[in-house]
Each structure stands twice: as structure tokens, then as C-alpha cells.
Scaffold this motif. Structure first.
Motif, PDB file in Angstrom:
ATOM      1  N   ALA A 313      15.067  19.822 -48.573  1.00 42.56           N
ATOM      2  CA  ALA A 313      14.937  20.958 -47.658  1.00 42.56           C
ATOM      3  C   ALA A 313      14.079  22.030 -48.307  1.00 42.56           C
ATOM      4  CB  ALA A 313      16.309  21.507 -47.289  1.00 42.56           C
ATOM      5  N   THR A 314      13.664  23.016 -47.496  1.00 44.63           N
ATOM      6  CA  THR A 314      12.845  24.114 -48.003  1.00 44.63           C
ATOM      7  C   THR A 314      13.715  25.136 -48.727  1.00 44.63           C
ATOM      8  OG1 THR A 314      13.056  25.481 -46.026  1.00 44.63           O
ATOM      9  CG2 THR A 314      11.286  23.829 -46.049  1.00 44.63           C
ATOM     10  N   THR A 315      13.054  26.006 -49.467  1.00 45.32           N
ATOM     11  CA  THR A 315      13.778  27.072 -50.154  1.00 45.32           C
ATOM     12  C   THR A 315      14.543  27.935 -49.162  1.00 45.32           C
ATOM     13  OG1 THR A 315      12.179  27.130 -51.974  1.00 45.32           O
ATOM     14  CG2 THR A 315      13.516  29.111 -51.622  1.00 45.32           C
ATOM     15  N   SER A 316      13.897  28.369 -48.087  1.00 40.53           N
ATOM     16  CA  SER A 316      14.567  29.249 -47.117  1.00 40.53           C
ATOM     17  C   SER A 316      15.738  28.548 -46.443  1.00 40.53           C
ATOM     18  CB  SER A 316      13.573  29.756 -46.080  1.00 40.53           C
ATOM     19  OG  SER A 316      13.028  28.693 -45.332  1.00 40.53           O
ATOM     20  N   GLU A 317      15.617  27.259 -46.178  1.00 42.76           N
ATOM     21  CA  GLU A 317      16.736  26.510 -45.578  1.00 42.76           C
ATOM     22  C   GLU A 317      17.933  26.479 -46.521  1.00 42.76           C
ATOM     23  OE1 GLU A 317      14.235  23.450 -42.681  1.00 42.76           O
ATOM     24  OE2 GLU A 317      14.685  22.881 -44.765  1.00 42.76           O
ATOM     25  N   TRP A 318      17.671  26.183 -47.799  1.00 45.81           N
ATOM     26  CA  TRP A 318      18.784  26.165 -48.755  1.00 45.81           C
ATOM     27  C   TRP A 318      19.389  27.552 -48.932  1.00 45.81           C
ATOM     28  CZ3 TRP A 318      20.726  21.897 -48.627  1.00 45.81           C
ATOM     29  CH2 TRP A 318      20.151  20.695 -49.025  1.00 45.81           C
ATOM     30  N   LEU A 319      18.559  28.578 -48.972  1.00 47.78           N
ATOM     31  CA  LEU A 319      19.089  29.931 -49.128  1.00 47.78           C
ATOM     32  C   LEU A 319      20.054  30.262 -48.000  1.00 47.78           C
ATOM     33  CD1 LEU A 319      15.879  31.897 -50.225  1.00 47.78           C
ATOM     34  CD2 LEU A 319      17.880  31.413 -51.641  1.00 47.78           C
ATOM     35  N   GLY A 320      19.673  29.973 -46.770  1.00 46.63           N
ATOM     36  CA  GLY A 320      20.540  30.271 -45.633  1.00 46.63           C
ATOM     37  C   GLY A 320      21.852  29.513 -45.688  1.00 46.63           C
ATOM     38  N   GLU A 321      21.785  28.240 -46.019  1.00 49.23           N
ATOM     39  CA  GLU A 321      23.000  27.420 -46.017  1.00 49.23           C
ATOM     40  C   GLU A 321      23.916  27.735 -47.198  1.00 49.23           C
ATOM     41  OE1 GLU A 321      22.607  23.239 -45.168  1.00 49.23           O
ATOM     42  OE2 GLU A 321      20.622  23.543 -44.288  1.00 49.23           O
ATOM     43  N   LEU A 322      23.333  27.933 -48.368  1.00 52.23           N
ATOM     44  CA  LEU A 322      24.157  28.204 -49.550  1.00 52.23           C
ATOM     45  C   LEU A 322      24.768  29.602 -49.495  1.00 52.23           C
ATOM     46  CD1 LEU A 322      21.877  26.579 -52.283  1.00 52.23           C
ATOM     47  CD2 LEU A 322      24.081  25.709 -51.458  1.00 52.23           C
ATOM     48  N   GLU A 323      23.996  30.585 -49.061  1.00 54.06           N
ATOM     49  CA  GLU A 323      24.542  31.939 -48.944  1.00 54.06           C
ATOM     50  C   GLU A 323      25.696  31.982 -47.948  1.00 54.06           C
ATOM     51  OE1 GLU A 323      21.229  34.411 -47.938  1.00 54.06           O
ATOM     52  OE2 GLU A 323      20.439  34.463 -49.986  1.00 54.06           O
ATOM     53  N   ALA A 324      25.619  31.161 -46.912  1.00 54.68           N
ATOM     54  CA  ALA A 324      26.654  31.155 -45.878  1.00 54.68           C
ATOM     55  C   ALA A 324      28.018  30.725 -46.410  1.00 54.68           C
ATOM     56  CB  ALA A 324      26.236  30.248 -44.723  1.00 54.68           C
ATOM     57  N   VAL A 325      28.032  29.948 -47.500  1.00 52.89           N
ATOM     58  CA  VAL A 325      29.315  29.499 -48.063  1.00 52.89           C
ATOM     59  C   VAL A 325      29.587  30.168 -49.421  1.00 52.89           C
ATOM     60  CG1 VAL A 325      29.300  27.317 -46.814  1.00 52.89           C
ATOM     61  CG2 VAL A 325      28.251  27.426 -49.094  1.00 52.89           C
ATOM     62  N   GLY A 326      28.841  31.226 -49.736  1.00 51.01           N
ATOM     63  CA  GLY A 326      29.152  32.014 -50.929  1.00 51.01           C
ATOM     64  C   GLY A 326      28.662  31.441 -52.235  1.00 51.01           C
ATOM     65  N   ILE A 327      27.606  30.627 -52.199  1.00 51.95           N
ATOM     66  CA  ILE A 327      27.056  30.094 -53.439  1.00 51.95           C
ATOM     67  C   ILE A 327      25.964  31.041 -53.945  1.00 51.95           C
ATOM     68  CG2 ILE A 327      25.861  28.157 -54.531  1.00 51.95           C
ATOM     69  CD1 ILE A 327      28.705  27.546 -53.543  1.00 51.95           C
ATOM     70  N   PRO A 328      26.076  31.583 -55.154  1.00 47.77           N
ATOM     71  CA  PRO A 328      25.037  32.475 -55.684  1.00 47.77           C
ATOM     72  C   PRO A 328      23.694  31.743 -55.803  1.00 47.77           C
ATOM     73  CG  PRO A 328      27.053  32.642 -56.976  1.00 47.77           C
ATOM     74  CD  PRO A 328      27.226  31.460 -56.080  1.00 47.77           C
ATOM     75  N   CYS A 329      22.678  32.278 -55.153  1.00 47.72           N
ATOM     76  CA  CYS A 329      21.368  31.643 -55.165  1.00 47.72           C
ATOM     77  C   CYS A 329      20.317  32.690 -54.814  1.00 47.72           C
ATOM     78  CB  CYS A 329      21.303  30.472 -54.176  1.00 47.72           C
ATOM     79  SG  CYS A 329      21.629  30.950 -52.460  1.00 47.72           S
TER      80      CYS A 329
END
Length: 410
Positions: A313-329
Motif C-alpha cells: 500500500a501507499t504511505t498515505s494509505e498506511w498512515l490512515g489505517e494505522l493511525e485509526a487503530v492507535g499505532i504510532p507512525c
């Protein structure tokens, strides 16, 4: 109304404190700029006709509004706001006399001459303490006032090399690598600031000043932090790991389909959520990767299996998904992207100050990271041109003999 125009806001916490700044380059000026931001009156003492070495450390130089370059470098601007520039030659008897007059009515002196230099001019701590027993005198050198290396000149590169950080920085099989900015200088300036504030507190209680000995080498060694204690406990010599953390996995920079993402998974419950988001449930279920200790022990195998998931996936896709579950990124920003970031701008980390004295109109500077509720930092004076305040501080007749290009009276 305060200097920054807000009702009810008190002057800077260090308002009324006068600091004599005999330092140059970066470590000392970083310290005195912090103190100046907090309200202190910082008098920057510079050699007539030359001044701080960094004034000439360019290009780039500030450009005037008509497009012509000025004599002020971008490097010099980084650590010299909220100061008044006074030209004095401490090698000259009259210059030393004027300096002693300033010292008698000051609270702090910061100097970064080589070990023994101020003593040759009669300006060591012991000399000035007789003039002003309350004086807090901070010496910043490469290797300190004592020890077998005390007489050596010190530079940030040497501190990084000799202090161990270059052995830990860079790619695993690459050259030893310094940090991209003069971080040994900057952190030495921070430690010097802490020491000065502590000494001012001590002086307020006892009426006595003291000598502070701060060294680039000591400071560099101090921020080996956990890598030093890892070595003390395990006996194993730390090595370069690129962007990997010695004690946490996954914690680093990972390629995505269109760039990079920084991920910091700090505990095992975060890791389970991380694995679910990136589709790597098999890694979370594998006993050798289920705990952080296991992932650290099996770092290479884990990283090799994780990378294909991250490139899906793209950087922006991962940022959105990981931030949504509280993963520091976060994204890996370049400097231009940093100063376009809405959060950085909201926090006041990019400021503008009038700079008419150079013909530039305004100059853009880094803001202070300190946010004090009752006595906030203030941006009162832009970085001064050489000798700009000599007359104000010394008086017209005294200043004329020390301004650049002026001949002393015989």
C-alpha cells in the motif's frame, strides 16, 4: 501589555538577567539564544572587524529586498536572535577594561575559548569572581577543563566521532556516519543552559556564583543513553543498525509502494493491532515473533517477512489505517515538507522577524520549542549586525574605538 502583546502575560522568566556572551559558532550561541528567548538581556561580545565566525559560513547568505546578498549567513541566523552585538577586543587592555565593567553588573558569562585562553587574558573565572562574586561563569570547550585532552580544540565532528555516536549511526555495512546537523554542539548548548539555570537558582539562595564546565565530548557520551547501558549490562559492543531500534521491533522506516513510513510499535498489544492492519496475522501468531523480546532476537527473519506486507500500500494509505487503530507512525518528511506541515506551523516553529538593518525586510527563523503559560518566550531582537549595539551598551565615546573599521585614538 507584554512585549508579545497579550494581556496578563508576564515578561520572560529571565527578564532582568544580564548575560555576557563571549561564545561563537553553535554550542554557546545556542545556549545564550535560549536564555535570550526566555527574557535575558544577552550582550554578544565580538571581535572588531570579524565577529562570530559563522557570520561568514555561507552561502547561503540573507538576500536584501533589492536582490543583493548581505554579509549575514543563514548559519549565523540560527542561534543569534535576542542578542545585542558589542565589538570588544579582549586582547586589548582597553577592551578588557570595558568587559570588566560589563561583568561587574552582569549575572552570567558564557565563553567557549580553548582551555587556558581566558586565563592568559586575566579573564578566567577566578579573575572575574573577584570583580563579581555572584557571577555564573560557563565554560564550553571540546574536552573540558581537566583531563588529558583538555588542551585540544573541539569541534562537533570530533565529538561525534570520539564520543561513539558515529559507530551507531548509518547503514549496517556503511561508513561511520555523523548526525546530519551539529547535534553535539546543540546538546552541549542545552546542557549549558540547564547548568546556568541551576547555578542562578543556587546564587539566589547563597549569593555565590560558580564555574560551570561543559564539554562537547562529555555531552556526546551522555547521549549514548540506552546503547551505553546496553553495553554495560550485556558486555556486547553496540553496532550500526540503520534506522532499527536496539531494543524494540518493529521500530524503524519501511518502504511502501510509493515511498517510506516510520513505524514505532512500542508493545505487544500494539503489535497485534499493527499485524492485523497490514495483513500480517501470521507474524503475530508465530511464537518466535509474538513478543518483543522474540522479535528482537529474531530481527532479521522478522524484518524480511514484514517488508512485502508494507509495500502492498501507499504511505498515505498506511498512515490512515494505522493511525485509526492507535499505532504510532508518520511520514518521512524532508525539510520543505516539515515547514509545510500544519501542526509544525500551528506550534509556531517557523517565525518571521523584522530585519530592516540588513535591507532584507524580514527574515524567517526557527521558533522556540518552549511553551510557558505565564512567562512565554519572546522574539524581541533579530540577529544583530556586527557591533550594532556597541554605542548603546558602552556609550558613544567608548564604542567608537571598537566598531568595525574605526581607528583607536592614540
Amino acid at each position: 501589555m507584554s512585549e508579545n502583546g497579550e494581556k496578563g502575560v508576564q515578561p520572560g522568566a529571565l527578564a532582568g538577567i544580564r548575560i555576557i556572551d563571549l561564545s561563537r559558532i553553535l554550542a554557546g550561541p545556542t545556549c545564550t539564544q535560549i536564555l535570550g528567548d526566555l527574557g535575558a538581556d544577552v550582550i554578544k561580545i565580538e571581535k572588531p572587524g570579524a565577529g562570530d565566525d559563522t557570520r561568514r559560513w555561507g552561502p547561503p547568505f540573507v538576500t536584501a529586498e533589492d536582490g543583493t546578498p548581505t554579509t549575514e549567513s543563514a548559519y549565523y541566523l540560527a542561534a543569534n536572535r535576542n542578542k545585542r552585538s558589542v565589538c570588544l577586543d579582549i586582547a586589548d587592555e582597553e577592551g578588557r577594561r570595558q568587559l570588566l565593567e560589563l561583568v561587574a553588573d552582569s549575572d552570567v558569562l558564557v565563553e567557549n575559548f580553548k582551555h587556558g585562553t581566558t586565563a592568559r587574558y586575566g579573564l578566567a573565572y577566578e579573575d572575574l569572581a573577584r570583580v563579581n562574586p555572584r557571577l555564573v561563569y560557563c565554560s564550553i570547550t571540546g574536552f573540558g577543563q581537566t583531563g588529558p585532552y583538555a588542551a585540544r580544540p573541539g569541534y562537533d565532528l570530533l565529538a561525534q566521532a570520539m564520543g561513539g555516536i558515529m559507530s551507531l549511526t548509518g547503514e549496517v555495512d556503511g561508513l561511520p556516519m555523523k548526525v546530519g546537523v551539529g547535534i553535539a554542539d546543540v546538546t552541549t548548548g542545552l546542557y549549558a543552559t540547564i547548568g546556568i539555570l541551576a547555578a542562578l537558582r543556587h546564587c539566589a539562595e547563597t549569593g555565590r556564583g560558580q564555574h560551570i564546565d561543559v564539554a562537547l565530548m562529555d555531552t556526546q557520551v551522555s547521549w549514548l543513553i540506552n546503547e551505553a547501558t546496553n553495553y554495560f549490562v550485556s558486555g556486547r559492543r553496540p553496532v550500526r543498525r540503520g534506522n532499527d531500534h536496539p531494543n524494540i521491533v518493529p521500530y524503524g522506516v519501511y518502504p511502501t509502494s510509493d515511498g517510506y513510513i516510520a513505524v514505532a510499535v512500542g508493545n505487544d498489544s500494539q503489535f497485534v493491532r499493527f499485524a492485523q492492519v497490514v495483513g500480517a496475522e501470521d507474524l503475530a501468531a508465530d511464537p518466535q515473533f509474538a513478543t518483543n523480546a522474540g522479535r528482537v532476537e529474531n530481527r532479521e527473519a522478522f524484518e524480511e517477512r514484514l517488508r512485502p506486507y508494507m509495500t502492498a500500500a501507499t504511505t498515505s494509505e498506511w498512515l490512515g489505517e494505522l493511525e485509526a487503530v492507535g499505532i504510532p507512525c508518520g511520514p518521512v518528511n524532508d525539510v520543505e515538507e516539515v515547514f509545510s506541515d500544519p501542526h509544525v506551523l500551528h506550534r509556531g516553529m517557523k517565525i518571521e522577524m523584522p530585519y530592516e538593518h540588513s535591507g532584507a525586510g524580514y527574515v524567517t527563523l526557527l521558533g522556540s520549542p518552549l511553551k510557558l503559560s505565564d512567562s512565554p518566550v519572546t522574539y524581541r531582537l533579530p540577529p544583530p549586525v556586527l557591533g550594532e549595539h556597541s554605542e548603546d551598551v558602552l556609550g558613544a565615546s567608548a564604542a567608537m574605538s571598537t566598531l568595525p573599521g574605526k581607528e583607536r585614538a592614540s
